[in-house]
Design a protein around this motif. Structure first.
Motif, short mmCIF file in Angstrom:
data_model
loop_
_atom_site.label_atom_id
_atom_site.label_comp_id
_atom_site.label_asym_id
_atom_site.label_seq_id
_atom_site.Cartn_x
_atom_site.Cartn_y
_atom_site.Cartn_z
N UNK A 1 0.84 -1.21 0.00
CA UNK A 1 0.00 0.00 0.00
C UNK A 1 0.87 1.26 0.00
N UNK A 2 2.04 1.18 0.62
CA UNK A 2 2.95 2.32 0.67
C UNK A 2 3.96 2.28 -0.48
N UNK A 3 4.45 1.07 -0.79
CA UNK A 3 5.45 0.91 -1.85
C UNK A 3 4.91 -0.16 -2.81
N UNK A 4 4.25 0.24 -3.88
CA UNK A 4 3.55 -0.72 -4.74
C UNK A 4 4.41 -1.87 -5.26
N UNK A 5 5.65 -1.62 -5.58
CA UNK A 5 6.49 -2.70 -6.12
C UNK A 5 6.69 -3.82 -5.08
N UNK A 6 6.72 -3.47 -3.80
CA UNK A 6 6.86 -4.48 -2.75
C UNK A 6 5.62 -5.37 -2.71
N UNK A 7 4.46 -4.78 -2.84
CA UNK A 7 3.23 -5.57 -2.86
C UNK A 7 3.16 -6.49 -4.06
N UNK A 8 3.58 -6.00 -5.20
CA UNK A 8 3.59 -6.83 -6.41
C UNK A 8 4.55 -8.00 -6.26
N UNK A 9 5.74 -7.72 -5.74
CA UNK A 9 6.71 -8.79 -5.52
C UNK A 9 6.23 -9.79 -4.48
N UNK A 10 5.58 -9.31 -3.44
CA UNK A 10 5.04 -10.21 -2.41
C UNK A 10 3.96 -11.11 -2.99
N UNK B 1 -4.26 -15.67 -4.29
CA UNK B 1 -2.96 -15.04 -4.53
C UNK B 1 -2.79 -14.63 -5.99
N UNK B 2 -3.26 -15.47 -6.91
CA UNK B 2 -3.17 -15.11 -8.33
C UNK B 2 -4.04 -13.89 -8.62
N UNK B 3 -5.25 -13.87 -8.08
CA UNK B 3 -6.14 -12.72 -8.28
C UNK B 3 -5.51 -11.46 -7.70
N UNK B 4 -4.88 -11.59 -6.54
CA UNK B 4 -4.22 -10.43 -5.93
C UNK B 4 -3.08 -9.94 -6.81
N UNK B 5 -2.30 -10.85 -7.35
CA UNK B 5 -1.21 -10.45 -8.23
C UNK B 5 -1.75 -9.76 -9.48
N UNK B 6 -2.77 -10.33 -10.09
CA UNK B 6 -3.33 -9.75 -11.32
C UNK B 6 -3.89 -8.36 -11.05
N UNK B 7 -4.66 -8.22 -9.99
CA UNK B 7 -5.26 -6.91 -9.69
C UNK B 7 -4.17 -5.91 -9.30
N UNK B 8 -3.18 -6.37 -8.57
CA UNK B 8 -2.07 -5.49 -8.18
C UNK B 8 -1.36 -4.95 -9.42
N UNK B 9 -1.04 -5.83 -10.35
CA UNK B 9 -0.37 -5.40 -11.58
C UNK B 9 -1.27 -4.49 -12.41
N UNK B 10 -2.54 -4.85 -12.53
CA UNK B 10 -3.47 -4.03 -13.32
C UNK B 10 -3.66 -2.65 -12.70
N UNK B 11 -3.69 -2.58 -11.39
CA UNK B 11 -3.92 -1.29 -10.74
C UNK B 11 -2.70 -0.38 -10.79
N UNK B 12 -1.51 -0.96 -10.58
CA UNK B 12 -0.31 -0.12 -10.46
C UNK B 12 0.46 0.06 -11.76
N UNK B 13 0.36 -0.86 -12.65
CA UNK B 13 1.22 -0.78 -13.84
C UNK B 13 0.35 -0.64 -15.03
#
Length: 116
Positions: free
Chosen positions: A62-71, A104-116
């Motif tokens: 939430x603070x550092x988007x790349x960390x969330x994507x990597x997690x 976890x896959x849904x979280x990764x997909x949404x994380x990438x779609x939202x931030x990148x």
């Protein structure tokens, strides 16, 4: 999209965090799972620490988007390894795994779609 991102991230962090707690407190279920998959008991706390790191990483995203994507990517890899461990011993009890993996896959997909 923001609401989906926040909701999925919190749910995924809760899932992996609660699993990490069961691994780290020495609950019988993770020990039995490790035994069934023929993994050394010494791996149980390490697997719990990995889940905890993933959970904290998702929240840090939430603070550092790349960390969330990597997690999220790391947790997808973690549960891919869990599938391999299940299949290696012929276990077909995959409902719990599927719930975690799809989350976890849904979280990764949404994380990438939202931030990148």
């Amino acid at each position: 999209m923001f609401a989906t991102y926040v909701t999925l991230t919190i749910v995924a962090a809760f899932f992996s965090g609660s699993a990490a707690v069961t691994y780290l407190i020495g609950h019988d279920y993770p020990k039995a799972q490790a035994e069934m998959k023929r993994l050394p008991q010494s791996w149980v706390p390490r697997l719990g620490a990995t889940l905890a790191a993933g959970s904290l990483g998702l929240l840090a995203g939430f603070a550092v988007p790349v960390v969330g994507t990597l997690a999220a990517a790391g947790l997808v890899l973690y549960f891919t390894g869990a599938l391999i461990a299940h299949l290696r011993v012929g276990s077909r009890q995959l409902v719990g795994w599927a719930v975690f993996f799809v989350t976890m896959v849904a979280t990764l997909v949404v994380n990438v779609a939202y931030h990148w």
